[in-house]
Design a protein around this motif. Structure first.
Motif, PDB file in Angstrom:
ATOM      1  N   GLY A   3       0.568  -1.118   0.195  1.00  0.00           N
ATOM      2  CA  GLY A   3      -0.057   0.084  -0.169  1.00  0.00           C
ATOM      3  C   GLY A   3       0.688   1.309   0.093  1.00  0.00           C
ATOM      4  N   ALA A   4       2.275   1.042   0.243  1.00  0.00           N
ATOM      5  CA  ALA A   4       2.916   2.263   0.224  1.00  0.00           C
ATOM      6  C   ALA A   4       2.950   3.146  -1.006  1.00  0.00           C
ATOM      7  N   ALA A   5       2.858   2.581  -2.202  1.00  0.00           N
ATOM      8  CA  ALA A   5       2.741   3.228  -3.290  1.00  0.00           C
ATOM      9  C   ALA A   5       1.510   3.899  -3.711  1.00  0.00           C
ATOM     10  N   ASN A   6       0.746   3.656  -2.884  1.00  0.00           N
ATOM     11  CA  ASN A   6      -0.564   4.535  -3.058  1.00  0.00           C
ATOM     12  C   ASN A   6      -0.399   6.099  -2.922  1.00  0.00           C
ATOM     13  N   PHE A   7       0.706   6.355  -2.051  1.00  0.00           N
ATOM     14  CA  PHE A   7       0.911   7.630  -1.468  1.00  0.00           C
ATOM     15  C   PHE A   7       1.510   8.590  -2.762  1.00  0.00           C
ATOM     16  N   ILE A   8       2.217   7.815  -3.676  1.00  0.00           N
ATOM     17  CA  ILE A   8       2.853   8.616  -4.562  1.00  0.00           C
ATOM     18  C   ILE A   8       1.961   9.419  -5.403  1.00  0.00           C
ATOM     19  N   PRO A   9       2.073  10.682  -5.606  1.00  0.00           N
ATOM     20  CA  PRO A   9       1.118  11.562  -6.243  1.00  0.00           C
ATOM     21  C   PRO A   9       0.872  11.169  -7.554  1.00  0.00           C
ATOM     22  N   VAL A  10      -0.452  11.215  -7.965  1.00  0.00           N
ATOM     23  CA  VAL A  10      -1.008  11.065  -9.399  1.00  0.00           C
ATOM     24  C   VAL A  10      -0.865   9.577 -10.043  1.00  0.00           C
ATOM     25  N   VAL A  11       0.334   8.848  -9.783  1.00  0.00           N
ATOM     26  CA  VAL A  11       0.333   7.591 -10.309  1.00  0.00           C
ATOM     27  C   VAL A  11       0.289   6.504  -9.145  1.00  0.00           C
ATOM     28  N   GLY A  12      -0.040   7.014  -8.149  1.00  0.00           N
ATOM     29  CA  GLY A  12       0.284   5.794  -6.851  1.00  0.00           C
ATOM     30  C   GLY A  12      -0.398   4.606  -6.925  1.00  0.00           C
ATOM     31  N   ASP A  13      -1.959   4.740  -7.245  1.00  0.00           N
ATOM     32  CA  ASP A  13      -2.858   3.698  -7.488  1.00  0.00           C
ATOM     33  C   ASP A  13      -2.265   2.799  -8.775  1.00  0.00           C
ATOM     34  N   ALA A  14      -1.957   3.012  -9.787  1.00  0.00           N
ATOM     35  CA  ALA A  14      -1.455   2.357 -10.837  1.00  0.00           C
ATOM     36  C   ALA A  14      -0.057   1.642 -10.597  1.00  0.00           C
ATOM     37  N   VAL A  15       0.767   2.338  -9.844  1.00  0.00           N
ATOM     38  CA  VAL A  15       2.241   1.851  -9.108  1.00  0.00           C
ATOM     39  C   VAL A  15       1.908   0.642  -8.395  1.00  0.00           C
ATOM     40  N   GLN A  16       0.995   0.914  -7.349  1.00  0.00           N
ATOM     41  CA  GLN A  16       0.555   0.125  -6.376  1.00  0.00           C
ATOM     42  C   GLN A  16       0.042  -1.433  -7.089  1.00  0.00           C
ATOM     43  N   ARG A  17      -0.679  -1.192  -8.214  1.00  0.00           N
ATOM     44  CA  ARG A  17      -1.250  -2.356  -8.792  1.00  0.00           C
ATOM     45  C   ARG A  17      -0.004  -3.037  -9.604  1.00  0.00           C
ATOM     46  N   GLY A  18       0.664  -2.337  -9.965  1.00  0.00           N
ATOM     47  CA  GLY A  18       2.047  -2.899 -10.646  1.00  0.00           C
ATOM     48  C   GLY A  18       2.843  -3.700  -9.351  1.00  0.00           C
ATOM     49  N   VAL A  19       2.873  -3.104  -8.382  1.00  0.00           N
ATOM     50  CA  VAL A  19       3.437  -3.861  -7.110  1.00  0.00           C
ATOM     51  C   VAL A  19       2.805  -5.212  -6.844  1.00  0.00           C
ATOM     52  N   ASP A  20       1.570  -5.157  -6.698  1.00  0.00           N
ATOM     53  CA  ASP A  20       0.620  -6.359  -6.268  1.00  0.00           C
ATOM     54  C   ASP A  20       0.961  -7.298  -7.173  1.00  0.00           C
ATOM     55  N   SER A  21       0.920  -6.986  -8.489  1.00  0.00           N
ATOM     56  CA  SER A  21       0.902  -7.889  -9.460  1.00  0.00           C
ATOM     57  C   SER A  21       2.246  -8.441  -9.568  1.00  0.00           C
ATOM     58  N   ALA A  22       3.385  -7.795  -9.598  1.00  0.00           N
ATOM     59  CA  ALA A  22       4.659  -8.346  -9.360  1.00  0.00           C
ATOM     60  C   ALA A  22       4.807  -9.183  -8.362  1.00  0.00           C
ATOM     61  N   ALA A  23       4.227  -9.032  -6.985  1.00  0.00           N
ATOM     62  CA  ALA A  23       4.306  -9.637  -5.811  1.00  0.00           C
ATOM     63  C   ALA A  23       3.683 -11.002  -6.184  1.00  0.00           C
ATOM     64  N   TYR A  24       2.346 -10.969  -6.551  1.00  0.00           N
ATOM     65  CA  TYR A  24       1.808 -12.339  -6.760  1.00  0.00           C
ATOM     66  C   TYR A  24       2.405 -13.321  -7.794  1.00  0.00           C
ATOM     67  N   ALA A  25       2.993 -12.649  -8.823  1.00  0.00           N
ATOM     68  CA  ALA A  25       3.719 -13.444  -9.894  1.00  0.00           C
ATOM     69  C   ALA A  25       4.883 -14.068  -9.110  1.00  0.00           C
ATOM     70  N   TRP A  26       5.603 -13.323  -8.363  1.00  0.00           N
ATOM     71  CA  TRP A  26       6.491 -14.008  -7.402  1.00  0.00           C
ATOM     72  C   TRP A  26       6.336 -15.207  -6.825  1.00  0.00           C
ATOM     73  N   GLN A  27       5.077 -14.585  -5.946  1.00  0.00           N
ATOM     74  CA  GLN A  27       4.572 -15.703  -5.056  1.00  0.00           C
ATOM     75  C   GLN A  27       4.383 -17.151  -5.416  1.00  0.00           C
ATOM     76  N   LEU A  28       3.699 -16.947  -6.923  1.00  0.00           N
ATOM     77  CA  LEU A  28       3.176 -18.150  -7.685  1.00  0.00           C
ATOM     78  C   LEU A  28       4.508 -18.933  -8.119  1.00  0.00           C
ATOM     79  N   ASP A  29       5.483 -18.084  -8.611  1.00  0.00           N
ATOM     80  CA  ASP A  29       6.710 -18.698  -9.003  1.00  0.00           C
ATOM     81  C   ASP A  29       7.581 -19.537  -7.738  1.00  0.00           C
TER      82      ASP A  29
END
Length: 101
Positions: A3-29
């Motif tokens: 959730g920390a990336a959510n606080f980045i102005p303007v692009v925070g939500d998109a960055v957080q979704r990218g972080v979540d997606s990468a973390a999920y892919a890593w977890q599956l791997d």
């Protein structure tokens, strides 16, 4: 980063979704690697136990050459009998010790 990336102005939500997606892919791997190692361990344990049973059967047959189970064509029955005896012994030991599954 949860959730920390959510606080980045303007692009925070998109960055957080990218972080979540990468973390999920890593977890599956990582889970796939763990599952593969576990499958290999189980296979190796099975093979080792089968070799022990076969060796026990051969030793038993050399000590009991006149028994029907000592015949070469009865190897599967001999190994099955030894495996069943070992399983029953383990069950009895667990029951006596109070360590029930």
């Amino acid at each position: 980063m949860g959730g920390a990336a959510n606080f980045i102005p303007v692009v925070g939500d998109a960055v957080q979704r990218g972080v979540d997606s990468a973390a999920y892919a890593w977890q599956l791997d990582e889970q796939a690697h763990i599952d593969e190692k576990e499958a290999n361990d189980v296979s190796q344990t099975f093979e080792t136990r089968q070799n022990y049973l076969k060796a026990l059967g051969e030793e038993w047959s050399s000590a009991n050459p006149d028994h029907t189970l000592s015949d070469a064509e009865n190897e599967r029955l001999r190994t099955g009998s030894i495996a069943s005896s070992a399983f029953n012994g383990n069950s009895t030991a667990n029951r006596i010790s109070g360590d029930l599954p």
